[in-house]
Motif scaffolding. Sequence first.
Motif, PDB file in Angstrom:
ATOM      1  N   PRO A  55       0.833  -1.211   0.000  1.00  0.00           N
ATOM      2  CA  PRO A  55       0.000   0.000   0.000  1.00  0.00           C
ATOM      3  C   PRO A  55       0.863   1.254   0.000  1.00  0.00           C
ATOM      4  O   PRO A  55       1.930   1.296   0.615  1.00  0.00           O
ATOM      5  CB  PRO A  55      -0.811  -0.129   1.293  1.00  0.00           C
ATOM      6  N   ASP A  91      -2.914   2.762  -4.440  1.00  0.00           N
ATOM      7  CA  ASP A  91      -4.006   1.800  -4.287  1.00  0.00           C
ATOM      8  C   ASP A  91      -5.305   2.532  -3.955  1.00  0.00           C
ATOM      9  O   ASP A  91      -5.304   3.701  -3.558  1.00  0.00           O
ATOM     10  CB  ASP A  91      -3.659   0.807  -3.175  1.00  0.00           C
ATOM     11  N   TRP A  92      -6.442   1.810  -4.075  1.00  0.00           N
ATOM     12  CA  TRP A  92      -7.738   2.447  -3.886  1.00  0.00           C
ATOM     13  C   TRP A  92      -7.938   2.948  -2.459  1.00  0.00           C
ATOM     14  O   TRP A  92      -8.462   4.039  -2.237  1.00  0.00           O
ATOM     15  CB  TRP A  92      -8.874   1.498  -4.270  1.00  0.00           C
ATOM     16  N   THR A  93      -7.494   2.205  -1.461  1.00  0.00           N
ATOM     17  CA  THR A  93      -7.676   2.648  -0.082  1.00  0.00           C
ATOM     18  C   THR A  93      -7.009   3.997   0.141  1.00  0.00           C
ATOM     19  O   THR A  93      -7.587   4.908   0.744  1.00  0.00           O
ATOM     20  CB  THR A  93      -7.104   1.613   0.902  1.00  0.00           C
ATOM     21  N   THR A  94      -5.790   4.160  -0.357  1.00  0.00           N
ATOM     22  CA  THR A  94      -5.085   5.422  -0.203  1.00  0.00           C
ATOM     23  C   THR A  94      -5.701   6.501  -1.089  1.00  0.00           C
ATOM     24  O   THR A  94      -5.784   7.671  -0.693  1.00  0.00           O
ATOM     25  CB  THR A  94      -3.595   5.252  -0.541  1.00  0.00           C
ATOM     26  N   GLU A  97      -8.652   7.978   0.660  1.00  0.00           N
ATOM     27  CA  GLU A  97      -8.241   8.932   1.681  1.00  0.00           C
ATOM     28  C   GLU A  97      -7.787  10.243   1.044  1.00  0.00           C
ATOM     29  O   GLU A  97      -8.053  11.331   1.570  1.00  0.00           O
ATOM     30  CB  GLU A  97      -7.111   8.337   2.527  1.00  0.00           C
ATOM     31  N   GLN A 121     -10.345  -0.953  -7.062  1.00  0.00           N
ATOM     32  CA  GLN A 121     -10.399  -1.843  -5.904  1.00  0.00           C
ATOM     33  C   GLN A 121     -10.539  -3.302  -6.325  1.00  0.00           C
ATOM     34  O   GLN A 121     -10.321  -4.207  -5.518  1.00  0.00           O
ATOM     35  CB  GLN A 121     -11.522  -1.450  -4.949  1.00  0.00           C
ATOM     36  N   GLN A 138     -17.117   3.947  -5.613  1.00  0.00           N
ATOM     37  CA  GLN A 138     -16.243   5.113  -5.718  1.00  0.00           C
ATOM     38  C   GLN A 138     -17.033   6.382  -6.016  1.00  0.00           C
ATOM     39  O   GLN A 138     -16.717   7.463  -5.500  1.00  0.00           O
ATOM     40  CB  GLN A 138     -15.170   4.872  -6.776  1.00  0.00           C
TER      41      GLN A 138
END
Length: 385
Positions: A55, A91-94, A97, A121, A138
């Motif tokens: 990540p 990555d999608w999680t970051t 954010e 994701q 998203q």
Amino acid sequence: MTIRLPGADGRSRSYEPRTDPLVVLPDGAPLASRTVFSAAHVVADPYADVSPGAPAAVDWDATLAFRRHLWSHGLGVAEAMDTAQRGMGLDWTTAAELVRRSAAEARATGGAVACGVGTDQLTGPATLDEVRAAYEEQLALVEESGAQAILMASRALAATAAGPEDYLDVYGHLLRQATDPVILHWLGPMFDPALEGYWGSGDLDAATEVFLEVIAAHPDKVDGIKVSLLDARREVELRRRLPDGVRCYTGDDFNYPELIAGDEQGFSHALLGIFDPLGPAAARAVRVLDTGDVKGFRELLDPTVALSRHLFEHPTRFYKTGVVLLAWLAGHQDHFTMVGGLQSARSLPHLARAYELADGLGLFPDPSRAETRMKSLLAVYGVTS
């Protein structure tokens, strides 16, 4: 004072840096004649203990400071796009954010922000239902953040779709759901090879017809289109066929001055990765265009094209490396580190030429600092002046 720069021919040359940078004072007033977004890069955390594929680790303070820099010149920020290394380290999680933080910062400062909506994701083969659900997730996050949505081209959809009808179905579903008008994003395979054959055909004429069909079915839900095909003629032909009220945002980092200037039948707005390093210079040029001075606009912006064409040369998708190099040299961050280790994606001669072209344009607020930093990078490679 001179610096020795390595060339692509294996030889080095002497270059004398300029001492008089271009000075463009911040003017947060919105640009009037064109809507202009700069796709913005992210600043990696150089101290994070990460490896390729892990990540992303982001320096949030420096990342948001760079967005405030763009807003201070009246530019909008296109967030979490390919310039921010979506699909190439972020990555999608970051990314999620990043969207939340950037949208909050935009509200606090009064800046304009539009954020990328994709399907990254998904990590393996997917069904059309899964692609649709990923987009929906998203889109909901971006809308909840208060930002405008940019529906990005999807690698998963390109891999899954059987033909044009699947694109019509997925995009139609998303546009019906969208609360506010979105920007549709057509990114060509030169930026991402996984997007070859997008809209259901490798024939760009056929693909264009499908793209226009999507827009024609939902013109009230499409604010505009962002076209990144590096083909000025095709973009002009496409924008002339758009329904009234639907804007064309050029993503052509090779031909942007002429496309933004336009012709007797219209013009393009802008959503460009090259406006990351060119932010103040681009804003200055558009403010001249706001007065109706097309010639003056071209005189200011045309000289930047050589730098842009260099940064975006084949393989185009690695342009982000040059963008981050220039941000470091300009003092917007304290290091030349990228998420995913992408600082290694361009050769030293390529980076040296980027420095030379940017310095020639006066893009470094402190030329001496830029020279010192460039020399330190050369020394890491064993090149001494």
